[in-house]
Design an enzyme around this catalytic site. Sequence first.
Site, short mmCIF file in Angstrom:
data_model
loop_
_atom_site.label_atom_id
_atom_site.label_comp_id
_atom_site.label_asym_id
_atom_site.label_seq_id
_atom_site.Cartn_x
_atom_site.Cartn_y
_atom_site.Cartn_z
N LYS A 155 0.94 -1.07 0.15
CA LYS A 155 -0.12 0.01 0.02
C LYS A 155 0.86 1.33 -0.15
O LYS A 155 0.83 2.12 -0.58
CB LYS A 155 -0.83 0.03 1.14
CG LYS A 155 -1.84 1.15 1.30
CD LYS A 155 -3.14 0.91 2.29
CE LYS A 155 -2.85 0.40 3.56
NZ LYS A 155 -2.47 1.70 4.17
N SER A 156 1.77 1.30 0.85
CA SER A 156 2.70 2.58 0.96
C SER A 156 3.47 2.75 -0.31
O SER A 156 3.51 3.78 -0.95
CB SER A 156 3.86 2.23 1.97
OG SER A 156 3.24 2.23 3.26
N GLY A 191 -5.02 7.66 5.43
CA GLY A 191 -4.23 8.73 6.11
C GLY A 191 -2.68 9.15 5.03
O GLY A 191 -2.47 10.23 4.97
N SER A 199 7.03 9.35 11.94
CA SER A 199 6.21 9.18 10.96
C SER A 199 6.62 9.22 9.52
O SER A 199 7.15 10.30 9.14
CB SER A 199 5.02 10.28 11.15
OG SER A 199 4.32 10.26 10.13
N ASP A 223 2.38 -0.88 11.84
CA ASP A 223 0.84 -1.60 11.30
C ASP A 223 0.47 -3.06 11.75
O ASP A 223 -0.40 -3.54 11.55
CB ASP A 223 0.89 -1.47 9.52
CG ASP A 223 0.66 -0.06 9.40
OD1 ASP A 223 0.23 0.85 10.22
OD2 ASP A 223 1.05 0.22 8.25
N LYS A 265 -4.45 5.81 14.69
CA LYS A 265 -4.45 5.38 13.13
C LYS A 265 -6.00 5.35 12.65
O LYS A 265 -6.63 5.90 13.24
CB LYS A 265 -3.69 3.69 13.49
CG LYS A 265 -2.15 3.75 13.74
CD LYS A 265 -1.62 4.24 12.63
CE LYS A 265 0.04 4.31 12.97
NZ LYS A 265 0.70 4.89 11.95
N ARG A 292 -6.29 2.07 18.05
CA ARG A 292 -5.88 0.40 17.92
C ARG A 292 -5.74 0.10 19.03
O ARG A 292 -5.77 -1.25 19.46
CB ARG A 292 -4.80 0.48 16.77
CG ARG A 292 -5.36 0.22 15.39
CD ARG A 292 -4.10 -0.02 14.44
NE ARG A 292 -4.86 -0.06 13.18
CZ ARG A 292 -4.27 0.20 11.99
NH1 ARG A 292 -2.80 0.08 12.05
NH2 ARG A 292 -4.75 0.07 10.80
N ARG A 320 -7.41 -3.57 9.56
CA ARG A 320 -6.35 -4.31 10.24
C ARG A 320 -7.06 -4.84 11.65
O ARG A 320 -6.70 -5.96 11.89
CB ARG A 320 -5.11 -3.44 10.69
CG ARG A 320 -4.21 -2.95 9.34
CD ARG A 320 -2.96 -2.79 9.67
NE ARG A 320 -2.42 -1.97 8.56
CZ ARG A 320 -2.22 -2.10 7.21
NH1 ARG A 320 -2.41 -3.33 6.95
NH2 ARG A 320 -1.71 -1.24 6.49
C1 S3P Z 1 2.67 4.89 6.31
C2 S3P Z 1 3.22 5.13 7.49
C3 S3P Z 1 2.66 4.75 8.83
C4 S3P Z 1 1.76 3.51 8.61
C5 S3P Z 1 0.81 3.84 7.40
C6 S3P Z 1 1.57 3.78 6.13
C7 S3P Z 1 3.15 5.24 5.00
O1 S3P Z 1 1.93 5.91 9.16
O2 S3P Z 1 0.91 3.34 9.82
O3 S3P Z 1 -0.02 2.60 7.51
O4 S3P Z 1 2.92 4.94 3.89
O5 S3P Z 1 4.31 6.18 5.21
P1 S3P Z 1 2.67 7.04 10.11
O6 S3P Z 1 3.54 7.91 9.36
O7 S3P Z 1 1.43 7.91 10.74
O8 S3P Z 1 3.61 6.22 11.31
#
Ligand code: S3P
Length: 453
Positions: free
Chosen positions: A33-34, A106, A179, A332, A359, A363, A407
């Site tokens: 996903k990222s 997010g 983050s 995650d 999140k 969570r 999740r």
């Molecule tokens: C992500 C970073 C993480 C993770 C999210 C995906 C990303 O969040 O929890 O599912 O793709 O950069 P945070 O940046 O809030 O830690």
Amino acid sequence: MGEWPTPGSVGMIPLVSRRSGTLAGRCRVPGDKSISHRALMTAAIAIGRTTIEGLLEGEDVLRTADALSALGVGVRRHDDGRWSVDGVGVGGLVEPSTILDMGNSGTGARLMMGLVSTHAFNTHFTGDASLVKRPMARVARPLERMGASILARSGCRLPLAVMGTAEPVPIEYELPVASAQVKSAILYAALNAPGETIVIEPQATRDHSELMLKYFGATVASEPFGTGGRTVRLTGLAELQARDLRVPSDISSAAFPLVAAAITEGAHVTLEAVGTNPLRIGIVDTLREMGAAIRIENERRFGEEPVADIAVKGGALRAVDVPANRAPRMIDEYPVLAVAAACASGTSRFRGLGELRVKESDRLSAIADGLARCGVDVEVSGDDLMIEGTGRPPRGAATIATHLDHRIAMAFLVLGLVSQEPVAIDDGSPIQTSFPDFVPLMRALGAAIETRA
Ligand code: S3P
């Protein structure tokens, strides 16, 4: 057995999972996903056509694709499953005439806020009932320092408008929270600012943005900072060139069949072509510490990202104490790791989980409440979570509220596979955000997961 609804179905989808036989087989979970968000976004501001193979076609990523289309980028899915993106070049996005609805995502919201903030136009963002509760100040603050203005609902929540700047300035910024989303929002903003932008992260977080931008030709480098941190430097006004790419399978999705197999006596499952970026695989280290038999095989690379097959055999697990500094490498995976801890012998302690409160749901509460409902002794002390495993299957026999959190939904379905009595979830529809074929894939391995009437 009920049919699993196709992606895009509307309404709540109650699901139930029950004690299954042993799990076995090979499978390929969907794209990371990222990396999928970053692939689309980076291709959008490169020059030329990028073709992407293995893109995650979950709701979250589809929202990012739609947002980029609204910003003037040609994004298209082809019949063979590949996606093409006709990039407009750095600084080439145009003002959208619609509100960008980022759904549950997010990552989509925060990274897109960064990208548009150094374009001289206004962009409005909103999201679903979960996303509008999540904090955006962490992104708004550095973007304002770069010259953008952000007008948000109280508490710096969505809906909000980003008034992009025509004269962006590079910044040096130390992240107040670990983050990757905040780091990445700054880096995507910095692409259209002159000079060098520096992001200091006291704890290293996933570096997919850095690797993706480097792959497309940006000048980006990182060096160690303090104990376990990094300083990232990016040179702005970059010229990115389109390049074809393949997205690895998502370790955060693989974690569900991985844990399901690890807690099932006699199970033997191999997960193919999973991204094994060192900043993402804390779950593998932790499960190994718990005694899980995991082998990393067939190591290779997709572009700048390491990839491998992950083979796991089920057996007895023991409790584990996870230090706070490991959290960014498996942020995650705590919901499903908590399920592993509930099945292990002894008291596990996961430290420093404050970020889990912001999140897709809170969570920390969702895990603790859900496990308690299933008869597991659990305690939250400050930002730490303690879970007492008896080494025997938990009772189960509960219905879990998923709070629009994919999740939480998948973790409790995994728990039901080994519990004495079935575990139900009130709504499996959020699973569409990251792992649309979770139920059929788990069923193919032997899991008893059904839709409830
Ligand atoms: C992500 C970073 C993480 C993770 C999210 C995906 C990303 O969040 O929890 O599912 O793709 O950069 P945070 O940046 O809030 O830690």
